[in-house]
Design an enzyme around this catalytic site. Sequence first.
Site, short mmCIF file in Angstrom:
data_model
loop_
_atom_site.label_atom_id
_atom_site.label_comp_id
_atom_site.label_asym_id
_atom_site.label_seq_id
_atom_site.Cartn_x
_atom_site.Cartn_y
_atom_site.Cartn_z
N THR A 93 -6.42 5.41 -7.97
CA THR A 93 -5.02 5.31 -7.56
C THR A 93 -4.33 4.15 -8.25
O THR A 93 -3.20 4.28 -8.76
CB THR A 93 -4.90 5.18 -6.04
OG1 THR A 93 -5.64 6.22 -5.40
CG2 THR A 93 -3.45 5.28 -5.60
N ASN A 135 -7.98 -1.47 -2.47
CA ASN A 135 -8.39 -0.86 -3.74
C ASN A 135 -7.22 -0.53 -4.65
O ASN A 135 -7.27 -0.77 -5.86
CB ASN A 135 -9.20 0.41 -3.47
CG ASN A 135 -10.63 0.11 -3.08
OD1 ASN A 135 -11.13 -0.99 -3.30
ND2 ASN A 135 -11.30 1.09 -2.48
N LYS A 141 -3.55 16.00 5.59
CA LYS A 141 -3.74 14.57 5.88
C LYS A 141 -4.32 14.46 7.29
O LYS A 141 -4.19 15.38 8.10
CB LYS A 141 -2.42 13.82 5.79
CG LYS A 141 -2.57 12.36 5.42
CD LYS A 141 -2.91 12.15 3.96
CE LYS A 141 -2.99 10.68 3.60
NZ LYS A 141 -3.29 10.46 2.18
N GLN A 177 1.83 14.73 0.55
CA GLN A 177 0.60 15.08 -0.15
C GLN A 177 0.70 16.47 -0.78
O GLN A 177 0.16 16.71 -1.87
CB GLN A 177 -0.58 15.04 0.82
CG GLN A 177 -1.94 15.06 0.15
CD GLN A 177 -2.30 13.71 -0.46
OE1 GLN A 177 -2.15 12.67 0.16
NE2 GLN A 177 -2.80 13.73 -1.68
N SER A 180 -10.06 12.77 -6.94
CA SER A 180 -10.74 13.47 -5.86
C SER A 180 -10.97 14.93 -6.22
O SER A 180 -12.04 15.50 -5.97
CB SER A 180 -9.93 13.38 -4.57
OG SER A 180 -10.09 12.13 -3.94
N GLY A 200 -10.61 9.43 1.66
CA GLY A 200 -10.27 8.17 2.30
C GLY A 200 -8.80 7.84 2.17
O GLY A 200 -8.07 8.43 1.37
N ASP A 201 -8.36 6.90 2.98
CA ASP A 201 -7.01 6.35 2.94
C ASP A 201 -7.15 4.95 3.53
O ASP A 201 -8.25 4.39 3.54
CB ASP A 201 -6.03 7.23 3.73
CG ASP A 201 -4.57 6.92 3.41
OD1 ASP A 201 -4.09 5.86 3.79
OD2 ASP A 201 -3.89 7.75 2.76
#
Length: 461
Positions: free
Chosen positions: A225, A256, A141, A126, A393, A180-181
């Site tokens: 994404t 998603n 994360k 990340q 984001s 979110g993830d």
Amino acid sequence: MSTKESTLKPDEFTVANNYANFLNHITKLRNPHEVEFLQAVREVVNSLVPVLAHHPQYMKSCILERLVEPEKIISFRVSWVDDEGDVQINRGYRVQFNSALGPYKGGLRFHTTVNESIIKFLGFEQTFKNSLTGQPIGGGKGGSDFDPKGKTDLEIMRFCQSFMTELYNHIGPDTDVPAGDIGVNAREIGYMFGQYKKLRGAFEAGVLTGKGLEYGGSLARTEATGYGLVYFVREMLQDKGIGFEDKTVIVSGSGNVSIYAMEKAAEFGAKVVACSDSNGCIYDENGIDLNTVKELKESGDERISEYITKYPNAQYLDDCSNIWSIPCDIALPCATQNEIDEATAKTLVDNGVQAVGEGANMPSTQEAINLFLDNDIHFAPAKAANAGGVAVSSLEMAQNGSKLMWTFEEVDEKLKDIMKNIYQNSMQAASDYGSPGNLVAGANIAGFIKIADAMSAQGII
């Protein structure tokens, strides 16, 4: 040979290569059981040898030694009560990896596989991904081994409230901004935001992203994404004089990222013939009906296998890995880490794949990546290609800070520009340091140099 590479002496490469090997060795000794984290570090460090050779000051000031050590790791117990009145215990994590470019930024993952190694690997990746976006955000994360699947809304709410009760002192709009993830969508973000607001006694919209539109979320965040992945791959293909038009595409996953990658690929003229979930995959030679997939996933309990009840001519294959046996022009792995190994990559190559774009975090092993590159497959690595989510984001944070809301079209245009810039900067970095066309090396180098220069400017901290 690039200008930068041609000015170097052989012994400078030797010193840098020895340094990279030493760093990999030391990192392994310090983190002996963290397989995913070590894989991520090794892939990045090895690609940076020409940079280190040209900029020995990075070695002298131990930039990489500092970069592979998270600034802070927070782990905590999450106790909650299920609907039967029984107490359940889970583990929670937040890894605040690097803040040289801005506040920590990265998602929360709720899944049974979550452990410290996975959270560290995700945080490390990340950090580079966020650097590539050009936005003022550092890397972080977090998550938990809690699995929302099969839980009621009340159970998920109780867990999220307990999780945030442990986490809230460590985050903030200018400190650390989770999102979110896997396993964390608008519902979970909403429950956590509500608990944070109660505990802080203030409405700080910028503390979480992926929020509902009613309380500070951004249009296009859900799609970001998946759309960003396809925008990046399109840039890569256009450089080769080709595109998505009339191409056969397979997309692993059905969340998603996968859904909106399929949507955008179809919009660009591709025929998407396969997608998957954790149990298996569907193949529809006539093209996947995306609305049906959306309905199945939005129901919450339905599996992708139900697709064939509406489309009996489609095929369902047990074991999600079977998706990679389906011939295609473009493969978009959007499910989870290491879903494509060397054998799987060989199958894709033998079946004529032309391009691979990573929508998940590190979905290909290093052996698989090497095979793709050795066979001249156009390869878009995750830290560049799936940066669209965190890019939007960051745009959500900007809207929260200015107390404005942009239209879908405004956000989407900004996303297109960001993905185009990531592609161009990665290609330029690859060319500058002796690996023209290699987006794996280029993304690592472009992301690293920005972080390294910021760390150097801020001193030894």
